[in-house]
Design an enzyme around this catalytic site. Structure first.
Site, PDB file in Angstrom:
ATOM      1  N   HIS A 425       0.978  -1.232  -0.078  1.00  0.00           N
ATOM      2  CA  HIS A 425       0.054   0.017   0.154  1.00  0.00           C
ATOM      3  C   HIS A 425       0.832   1.341   0.146  1.00  0.00           C
ATOM      4  CE1 HIS A 425      -2.548   3.220   2.019  1.00  0.00           C
ATOM      5  NE2 HIS A 425      -3.535   2.703   1.182  1.00  0.00           N
ATOM      6  N   CYS A 737      -0.295  -5.080 -15.723  1.00  0.00           N
ATOM      7  CA  CYS A 737      -0.565  -4.025 -14.940  1.00  0.00           C
ATOM      8  C   CYS A 737       0.088  -4.158 -13.665  1.00  0.00           C
ATOM      9  CB  CYS A 737      -1.999  -3.784 -14.835  1.00  0.00           C
ATOM     10  SG  CYS A 737      -3.002  -5.090 -14.070  1.00  0.00           S
TER      11      CYS A 737
HETATM   12  C1  PEP Z   1      -0.741  -7.589  -9.404  1.00  0.00           C
HETATM   13  O1  PEP Z   1      -0.985  -8.605  -8.732  1.00  0.00           O
HETATM   14  O2  PEP Z   1       0.074  -7.311  -9.952  1.00  0.00           O
HETATM   15  C2  PEP Z   1      -1.635  -6.565  -9.283  1.00  0.00           C
HETATM   16  C3  PEP Z   1      -1.592  -5.464 -10.309  1.00  0.00           C
HETATM   17  O3  PEP Z   1      -2.642  -6.544  -8.482  1.00  0.00           O
HETATM   18  P1  PEP Z   1      -2.570  -6.074  -7.000  1.00  0.00           P
HETATM   19  O4  PEP Z   1      -1.108  -5.386  -6.915  1.00  0.00           O
HETATM   20  O5  PEP Z   1      -3.611  -4.745  -6.709  1.00  0.00           O
HETATM   21  O6  PEP Z   1      -2.518  -7.264  -6.178  1.00  0.00           O
END
Ligand code: PEP
Ligand code: MG
Length: 785
Positions: A425, A737
């Protein structure tokens, strides 16, 4: 008097009956048809504890060390026991029951809602002080106990913690309770008293059979009635096929879903006379508040009731000045097109300056999570501390950041955390805010001292003693300008380069990068920053209010990027984050929440809040946000996708006509890509933060194994490469992403493999654009040589 009818109180009575009861009384006073009810006054609670002689014991039981969680838990239990086990004085019991019986019929007991109603004497932010109990469908047998439970909600662990922390005497706090009749509606719905986007004088009413939950949750497509307030006539009626309705089970009081009989399915719900009555009510409510309202209403035995009224938050401030392209339409809205382009140049960011210091000066080190070098005074912040102590220009040092810390994070010049990795976070939010950060130091909160002057380097991941003259927090630092590319020329690439957004406040900064869209819009932050679990929030404020919160956040980003695409993802927060929230007491205690009940698993097991997320997206589509795409996290296989499409259809989102897809975050999903493609996804997006942790068995948030977290590991790359190949054969778009999308080596690999788009962090977009261009040109050259 122990109890007062709501109609006998008004806004001046907050001290006696609490805020909730006072505002209901105020509405009744304004002539609005609010269901009847009464308030058990704050004084009644006071007399109860004093006359029974439990007050002293109660207050001393809760006078505990707030940092001792076992003591807090014991204090809560003792307070609850004292309150629940002490009998009511006879006259109070009689008064409450007598009022209650007056609300029922001759031979039918009334179903009532029992809610705590906080008084003004308490802490200003009563959401942290507990007192948010709500019980629905209560009957005589349970009524007195529920009232006491509302009283006991003054002494939840959280409430005790806050008062102890702030030295606020428990004895100074009172609480009132509202008891209000529930409306067993034959028909119900919502009404916008003005156009929800332009503010034009046009009333829109949605109506369906049975209880309002069906409309608010999006379970049923309601009839839609549009009324032109200027011309004073109904302008448009759309009668929907209303397959189901929610009704109250007469025995249990539970809400159940039934099929609507054939005759009523396609019949009009509201008569012209009822529309006229609703319109008159809508105009009165709007007049009373002096602003357009979003009203929940219900009709029982021919009577209209107002269940809730909230200001409409979606009206655009500049709506009046815009050409209203769809005036007179059927309620569809055209999103505002952002003027933010990609051509303007701005001054470089102020936070990147600074010279490297001596290693000997390094006090603590960790991961450089958000770039920039900055100096300031250390401000140590513990979990539930008050955050106003972080001043503009301080370096905030904490174990781990939480959603309610964001305002303080914005003020801070820099951020240091003990825990967390590059995808925690703290790391994600600091990057989006453009605040330099060092995470996962292990011992920053212990080694650094409050007030000490330090310089943090968010590239190298160090915290050094003393001030670096070139790294004073620049007053001129402008987060949006800092994100804008220095050169106006954007590299043209065949592979799209998008940006990730996790907090709506970062929308403008993200759009200023000139990215081709948003590859991941996380909604976790929007939800967690409400301070309550989704279930609790919906219980207390209603499903529509929950949808409104999501709509507000998503819309801010969708507006900024329109018509560039924005991929919004349904919620993916682990149980340990939910358990920090009000209402999160019952969350399971998992050994490793990363392997636990999160993402789509939770959404499908417990679909209540998930349906509201989809209902919010459906409303955004209705408003005209055709640039939104929906993405689902932590999917494993086609069975997950089948369940997802069922929910999409129920919410009125047709999977055939809207673009939607899944995250590839588990090895299972990568290995099942053919099945996922056949199940209908339009795109697959690599979430390398999770894909790496699940492939390598390295907890992404555990600083002890952070050095083994390698997104470029051949095993991870093989899963990604094979998935892209299959997707290309099957016509499914691919994207990344995860954090690794900002790394040049990953960018080269993905472009080589033929990925359709790459989504990067705000600060990395321009470098990624160049990297993509370089790789594309190399590929072109290779092909002709
Ligand atoms: C990931 O797992 O790479 C992702 C983009 O999702 P998060 O970081 O929200 O788990
Ligand atoms: Mg993930």
């Amino acid at each position: 008097m122990a109890v007062l009818w709501l109609e006998d109180v008004d806004a001046d009575d907050v001290g006696t009956v609490g805020g909730k009861a006072a505002s209901l009384g105020e509405l009744i006073g304004a002539g609005l048809p609010v269901p009847p009810g009464f308030a058990v006054t704050a004084g009644t609670y006071r007399t109860f504890i004093e006359e029974a002689g439990i007050d002293e014991e109660l207050f001393s039981a809760v006078d505990v060390d707030p940092e001792d969680s076992a003591a807090l838990r014991a204090a809560e239990e003792r307070a609850e026991e004292l309150i629940l086990e002490t009998p009511f004085p006879d006259e109070v019991r009689e008064e409450i029951l007598e009022r209650y019986r007056k609300m029922g019929d001759e031979d039918d007991e009334a179903f009532v809602a029992v809610r705590s109603s906080a008084t003004a004497e308490d802490l200003p932010d009563s959401s942290f002080a507990g007192q948010q109990e709500t019980f629905l469908n209560v009957r005589e047998d349970d009524l007195l106990r529920r009232v006491k439970e509302c009283w006991a909600s003054l002494f939840t662990q959280r409430a005790i913690y806050y008062r102890q922390q702030r030295g606020f005497p428990h004895a100074d706090v009172d609480i009132a309770v509202v008891v209000q009749r529930m409306v067993d509606a034959e028909k119900s719905g919502v009404m916008f008293t003005s156009h929800p986007s332009t503010g034009d004088p046009q009333i829109t009413i949605e109506a369906a059979w049975g209880l309002g939950e069906a409309v608010v949750s999006g379970t049923v497509s309601p009839d839609n009635y549009v009324y032109d307030r200027e011309r004073g006539e109904v302008e448009d009626v759309t009668v929907a096929d209303k397959k189901v309705e929610m009704v109250k089970d007469a025995e249990t009081g539970e809400t159940v879903q039934l099929d609507v009989d054939d005759e009523r399915r396609t019949a009009r719900v509201l008569s012209d006379a009822e529309i006229d009555e609703l319109v008159a009510l809508g105009e009165r409510v709007e007049d009373h508040y002096g602003a357009p309202q979003d009203v929940e209403w219900a009709i029982h035995e021919g009577e209209i009731y107002m269940l809730q009224s909230r200001p409409i938050t979606t009206i655009q401030e500049d709506a009046g000045e815009e050409d209203d392209a769809d005036a007179g339409g059927t309620g569809g809205e055209t999103p505002r097109k952002s003027a933010v382009g990609d051509a303007a140049s701005g001054p470089p960011g102020a936070a990147g300056a600074g010279s490297p210091g001596d290693d000997a000066d390094v006090l603590v080190d960790g991961l450089g999570a958000s770039p920039g070098v900055v100096s300031g005074a250390v401000r140590i912040v513990h979990k539930l501390d008050h955050l106003d102590q972080v001043q503009e220009g301080d370096v905030m040092v904490t174990e781990m950041t939480m959603p309610d810390m964001v305002p303080a994070m914005k003020r801070a010049a820099g951020i240091v955390t003990d825990e967390g990795g590059m995808t925690s976070h703290a790391a994600i939010i600091s990057r989006e805010l453009g605040v330099p950060a060092v995470v996962g130091t292990g011992n920053g909160t212990r080694l650094l001292e409050d007030g000490q002057q330090v310089t943090i380097d968010g590239d190298k991941g160090t915290v050094r003693a003393g001030v670096d003259d070139e790294a004073e927090p620049g007053e001129e630092f402008e987060p949006v300008e800092a994100a804008r590319p220095e050169t106006p020329v954007k590299p043209m690439t065949a592979t799209e380069v998008k940006v990730n957004v996790s907090i709506p406040e970062a929308a403008e900064r993200a759009a200023a990068t000139g990215a081709d869209g948003v590859g991941l819009l996380r909604i976790e932050h929007m939800v967690l920053s409400l301070g309550k679990t989704p279930e609790r929030y919906i219980d207390e404020h209603g499903a529509r209010a929950y949808q409104d919160e999501l709509i507000e956040g998503v819309r801010r980003v969708a507006d900024e990027f329109y018509p560039r695409p924005v991929r919004v993802r349904t919620i993916d927060a682990p149980t340990d984050e939910f358990s920090e929230l009000e209402g999160g007491e019952g969350e399971p205690n998992e050994h490793n929440p990363m392997l636990g009940w999160r993402g789509i698993r939770r959404s499908l097991d417990k679909p209540g809040p998930f349906r509201q997320e989809l209902a919010a997206f459906a409303r955004l589509f209705d408003m005209g946000y055709d640039n939104l795409e929906v993405m689902f996290p932590l999917v494993n296989d086609a069975a997950d996708v089948e369940a997802i499409t069922g929910h999409m259809r129920d919410a009125g989102i047709d999977p055939e006509t809207h673009r939607w897809g899944v995250m590839i975050e588990t090895p299972a999903s990568a290995l099942q890509i053919e099945e996922l493609a056949n199940a209908g996804i339009d795109f697959a997006s690599f979430g390398t933060n999770d894909l790496t942790q699940y492939t390598l068995a390295v907890d992404r948030n555990n600083e002890h194994v952070a050095d083994r977290f390698d997104e470029l590991h051949p095993a991870v790359l093989k899963l990604i490469g094979d998935t892209i190949e299959t997707c290309r054969e099957l016509g499914v778009d691919t994207s990344i992403c995860g954090q690794a999308g900002s790394k040049p080596e990953m960018v080269d690999f993905l472009v080589d493999e033929g990925v359709s788009s790459i989504s990067a962090n705000i600060d990395a977009v321009r470098d990624v654009q160049h990297e993509v261009k370089r790789t594309e040109q190399r590929l072109l050259l290779d092909s002709v040589r």
